[in-house]
Enzyme design. Sequence first.
Site, PDB file in Angstrom:
ATOM      1  N   GLY A  19     101.611  83.841 130.178  1.00 15.02           N
ATOM      2  CA  GLY A  19     101.685  82.859 131.262  1.00 15.02           C
ATOM      3  C   GLY A  19     101.740  83.529 132.622  1.00 15.02           C
ATOM      4  N   ILE A  20     102.453  84.647 132.693  1.00 17.39           N
ATOM      5  CA  ILE A  20     102.579  85.350 133.978  1.00 17.39           C
ATOM      6  C   ILE A  20     101.262  86.051 134.325  1.00 17.39           C
ATOM      7  CG2 ILE A  20     103.846  87.159 135.230  1.00 17.39           C
ATOM      8  CD1 ILE A  20     105.517  84.676 134.631  1.00 17.39           C
ATOM      9  N   CYS A 382     119.827  65.508 138.514  1.00 18.07           N
ATOM     10  CA  CYS A 382     119.646  64.551 137.424  1.00 18.07           C
ATOM     11  C   CYS A 382     120.987  64.273 136.734  1.00 18.07           C
ATOM     12  CB  CYS A 382     118.567  65.014 136.468  1.00 18.07           C
ATOM     13  SG  CYS A 382     117.824  63.608 135.612  1.00 18.07           S
ATOM     14  N   HIS A 508     114.139  65.750 140.011  1.00 18.49           N
ATOM     15  CA  HIS A 508     114.200  67.204 139.817  1.00 18.49           C
ATOM     16  C   HIS A 508     113.354  67.899 140.882  1.00 18.49           C
ATOM     17  CE1 HIS A 508     115.822  67.233 135.603  1.00 18.49           C
ATOM     18  NE2 HIS A 508     115.352  66.004 135.634  1.00 18.49           N
ATOM     19  N   GLU A 510     113.327  70.862 141.586  1.00 11.55           N
ATOM     20  CA  GLU A 510     112.964  72.215 141.144  1.00 11.55           C
ATOM     21  C   GLU A 510     111.552  72.295 140.580  1.00 11.55           C
ATOM     22  OE1 GLU A 510     115.096  70.223 139.608  1.00 11.55           O
ATOM     23  OE2 GLU A 510     115.127  70.496 137.445  1.00 11.55           O
TER      24      GLU A 510
HETATM   25  N1  GLN Z   1     120.609  62.301 130.397  1.00 13.44           N
HETATM   26  C1  GLN Z   1     120.354  61.746 131.680  1.00 13.44           C
HETATM   27  C2  GLN Z   1     119.364  60.596 131.626  1.00 13.44           C
HETATM   28  O1  GLN Z   1     118.624  60.481 130.689  1.00 13.44           O
HETATM   29  C3  GLN Z   1     119.868  62.820 132.649  1.00 13.44           C
HETATM   30  C4  GLN Z   1     118.589  63.468 132.243  1.00 13.44           C
HETATM   31  C5  GLN Z   1     118.319  64.780 132.954  1.00 13.44           C
HETATM   32  O2  GLN Z   1     119.236  65.428 133.443  1.00 13.44           O
HETATM   33  N2  GLN Z   1     117.074  65.217 132.961  1.00 13.44           N
HETATM   34  O3  GLN Z   1     119.300  59.802 132.515  1.00 13.44           O
END
Ligand code: GLN
Length: 534
Positions: A19-20, A382, A508, A510
């Site tokens: 992949g790298i 999340c 997310h 990230e």
């Molecule tokens: N378990 C949580 C949800 O389903 C958070 C999911 C996560 O952190 N990706 O909402």
Amino acid sequence: METKYIFVTGGVVSSLGKGIISSSLAAILKARGYRVTIQKFDPYINIDPGTLNPYEHGECYVTVDGHEADLDLGHYERFTNVRTTRANNVTTGRIYQSVIDKERRGDYLGKTVQIIPHITDEIKRNVLRLGTTGDYDFIITEIGGTVGDIESLPFLESVRQLKWELGQNCVCIHLTYVPYISAAKELKTKPTQHSVKQLQQVGIQPDILVLRTEHEIPASMLRKIAQFCNVSADAVIQSIDVPSIYEVPLSMHRQHLDEIVMAKTNIPVVGEPNMAPWVNFVDKMKNATREVTIGLVGKYVELQDAYKSINESLLHAAVYNNRRLKLKYIHSEKLTGSNVDDMLKDLDGVVIAPGFGQRGIEGKFVALKWCREHDIPTFGICLGMQCMVIEFARNVLGLTDANSTEMDPSTPHNVIDLMEEQKSVHNMGGTMRLGAYDCRLDETSLAAKAYGSTTVSERHRHRFEFNNDYRQQFEDAGMKCVGRNPETGLVEVVEIQGKKWMIGTQYHPEYSSTVLNPSPLFLSFINAAIHHQK
Ligand code: GLN
């Protein structure tokens, strides 16, 4: 220019970094002005890695169009700045599912459905799919697994056929390992020779060999490998261990991997790629002397790949803040009221990791309470954001038994609850709220300041959400819902007022941080951590 196809296979052992290498080649070709994308074909039978335990396969990456993907797609995006989609990641499971659906529909008109040609044709169609869009000059296809695995065979047969069909528009790069036997003080080429033989046995002659090694391979040995493996002498290069994966593109360019590929696909080699921004990043990374220490609180700390994109985003942000990232993994299952002081006291900032299920959750609350009371810059992602909400409910709002219905379905204070559209969902695979959604941010929020914008789009992977019934109560006590989805009103971002930097995101961020385009929120978080240090 006709689309060129580059296949990357691996031999001898797994985890060599196909992949790298694929990402590095793509980064150089992109720096030459070509339009490049990378796709990964995984030989496992899961439809996608969404249902895989992180211990099995590391992080599950999410594309903007909501595909749960192999973590290598994260590298592809971080190295190329090019967004991937569902089409960039195909598994044996998906290939079979599609062939079986066609069989049930009667598409095969009474034929016996077989691995060759039906499975291989399906693989080939998928390999060529991105080429039909006209959007790319180069399509790099990484074949997961190791040559010699039974499950890779249909993929290799497809590569063999495509190589024959595409002629000069196709090259095969084979990545192998050259071990060093310390007792004999010798590098050994035999595993590479055997691995190339295995490829030749299935009809593939690699055009380029990249040799992963921990010690410099002498030129005479490279020549010997070229001769025994039937590869031109200038097309055997080495990938020697480097301190950071981000140095690999520079090492590949120094050895002319881009030029070799171009020459073999009949593209005149003119000029040099513009690697200046990349060199700038690597220089900054290597020259940073001061540190920023970040703690990552999660339950998969034994396995660095489980939080791959977070690690990389923190690194990108540290580098652009001229700091060396010191990342401490903190096992949430081991964190308690009596050791939290010790475990967190040296940190400049804390990230509360995403996740699923009950395990390790109490440690996240302990960390969050401590960070809130000590005003440490804290980033909940999340599940981390959901925990931030629950901790605030319990300890500030006084709702001592507040919880997420994920952890306690009968909690009297369901401050985090299952999303309405999730209530009728029974299948686990691919059914979460996935992919990029818009978020509208309050103008005065720290998040809006970080992004320099009040409308952003970030990727999601969750089933549970902030319960808007409690919103007023939270806001009155100082936790503001500063980001919402404009269509649904779902809470996307919370901030605790009066703190240096306590932000939780349901999404997310990230997933969208890249080397040349780091995540604004991570940049702002690291910046806050540095200020906190002072
Ligand atoms: N378990 C949580 C949800 O389903 C958070 C999911 C996560 O952190 N990706 O909402």
